[in-house]
Design a protein around this motif. Structure first.
Motif, short mmCIF file in Angstrom:
data_model
loop_
_atom_site.label_atom_id
_atom_site.label_comp_id
_atom_site.label_asym_id
_atom_site.label_seq_id
_atom_site.Cartn_x
_atom_site.Cartn_y
_atom_site.Cartn_z
N UNK A 170 0.83 -1.21 0.00
CA UNK A 170 0.00 0.00 0.00
C UNK A 170 0.87 1.26 0.00
N UNK A 171 1.93 1.24 0.81
CA UNK A 171 2.80 2.42 0.91
C UNK A 171 3.45 2.70 -0.45
N UNK A 172 3.89 1.64 -1.13
CA UNK A 172 4.53 1.82 -2.43
C UNK A 172 3.55 2.43 -3.43
N UNK A 173 2.34 1.93 -3.44
CA UNK A 173 1.30 2.44 -4.35
C UNK A 173 0.97 3.90 -4.06
N UNK A 174 0.84 4.19 -2.78
CA UNK A 174 0.52 5.57 -2.39
C UNK A 174 1.65 6.52 -2.83
N UNK A 175 2.88 6.10 -2.60
CA UNK A 175 4.03 6.92 -2.98
C UNK A 175 4.01 7.20 -4.49
N UNK A 176 3.66 6.17 -5.26
CA UNK A 176 3.57 6.33 -6.72
C UNK A 176 2.52 7.39 -7.07
N UNK A 177 1.34 7.23 -6.44
CA UNK A 177 0.24 8.17 -6.71
C UNK A 177 0.60 9.61 -6.34
N UNK A 178 1.34 9.76 -5.26
CA UNK A 178 1.65 11.11 -4.78
C UNK A 178 2.96 11.64 -5.37
N UNK A 179 3.66 10.76 -6.08
CA UNK A 179 4.98 11.08 -6.59
C UNK A 179 5.95 11.43 -5.45
N UNK A 180 5.90 10.64 -4.42
CA UNK A 180 6.79 10.80 -3.27
C UNK A 180 7.82 9.66 -3.30
N UNK A 181 8.93 9.89 -2.61
CA UNK A 181 9.92 8.82 -2.46
C UNK A 181 9.33 7.76 -1.53
N UNK A 182 9.63 6.49 -1.82
CA UNK A 182 9.15 5.40 -0.98
C UNK A 182 10.32 4.71 -0.30
N UNK A 183 10.20 4.52 1.00
CA UNK A 183 11.20 3.75 1.74
C UNK A 183 10.53 2.55 2.38
N UNK A 184 11.24 1.42 2.30
CA UNK A 184 10.76 0.20 2.96
C UNK A 184 11.79 -0.14 4.04
N UNK A 185 11.40 0.09 5.28
CA UNK A 185 12.34 -0.05 6.39
C UNK A 185 13.01 -1.43 6.46
N UNK A 186 12.21 -2.48 6.32
CA UNK A 186 12.77 -3.85 6.38
C UNK A 186 13.81 -4.06 5.27
N UNK A 187 13.46 -3.56 4.07
CA UNK A 187 14.38 -3.73 2.93
C UNK A 187 15.68 -2.99 3.16
N UNK A 188 15.56 -1.76 3.64
CA UNK A 188 16.77 -0.96 3.89
C UNK A 188 17.63 -1.66 4.94
N UNK A 189 16.95 -2.20 5.94
CA UNK A 189 17.68 -2.93 6.99
C UNK A 189 18.47 -4.09 6.38
N UNK A 190 17.79 -4.84 5.53
CA UNK A 190 18.44 -6.03 4.94
C UNK A 190 19.58 -5.63 4.01
N UNK A 191 19.38 -4.56 3.25
CA UNK A 191 20.44 -4.11 2.35
C UNK A 191 21.65 -3.64 3.13
N UNK A 192 21.38 -2.86 4.18
CA UNK A 192 22.48 -2.32 5.00
C UNK A 192 23.30 -3.43 5.64
N UNK A 193 22.61 -4.48 6.09
CA UNK A 193 23.30 -5.57 6.79
C UNK A 193 23.69 -6.72 5.90
#
Ligand code: S3P
Length: 168
Positions: free
Chosen positions: A19-42
């Motif tokens: 839902x957050x990704x879709x909303x970000x698309x609609x609003x043309x906002x940047x989207x962050x996924x906390x779990x994904x960022x965590x996994x990428x960082x680690x």
């Protein structure tokens, strides 16, 4: 719509990332996924991280990443279901300059969504259904503090996104 900080909270399997990704698309906002960022960082999965370092270490890093995102402007972030367990995170997420959105779902709906998935360490238990109910019971008092609550049971992604846009 400008300069909004939109934070999705809610249980595992409540649809936050989608839902957050879709909303970000609609609003043309940047989207962050906390779990994904965590996994990428680690450079590891959350499950492996839990096994190696435990939940406490996970929560500390999750808090750091969340708070570095909250300093930015105009974004939509999907958080992990447990971020609201930390008092400092709650103070930030429920502060006036942040639009907090709770995606509410019944335990049955959540179970249905997660039953074929294996990547959530807290639900790798004998009776995930009972565990979902237990976790939801513990966390409901925090989730319900969100500025906006959306019931998601039996709704399609586009319906939920429309409902959010009307409310914020
Ligand atoms: C957790 C939720 C997960 C992930 C971790 C812990 C929780 O994220 O952060 O497994 O405590 O509810 P999702 O809510 O995106 O599944």
């Amino acid at each position: 719509m400008k300069n909004k900080k939109i934070v999705f909270i809610g249980m595992m399997g409540s649809g936050k990332s989608t839902i957050a990704r879709e909303l970000a698309k609609r609003l043309d906002f940047v989207f962050y996924d906390l779990d994904k960022i965590f996994e990428e960082k680690n450079n590891t999965s959350i499950c492996d991280f839990f096994e190696k370092f435990g939940e406490k270490t996970f929560r500390a890093q999750e808090k750091q990443i969340l708070n570095s995102i909250l300093e930015k402007n105009s974004f939509v972030v999907s958080t992990g279901g447990g971020v609201i367990l930390d008092e400092f995170n709650r103070e930030k997420i429920f502060s006036k300059d942040i639009v907090s959105i709770f995606l509410k779902a019944l335990p049955e709906t959540i179970y249905d969504r997660i039953k074929n998935e294996t990547h959530r360490p807290l639900l790798r238990v004998e009776n995930p259904k009972a565990e979902i109910e237990k976790i939801l019971n513990e966390r409901s008092k925090y989730y319900s503090k969100a500025q906006v609550t959306i019931e998601t049971d039996n709704k399609a992604v586009y319906e939920i996104v429309e409902e959010i846009i009307k409310k914020i």
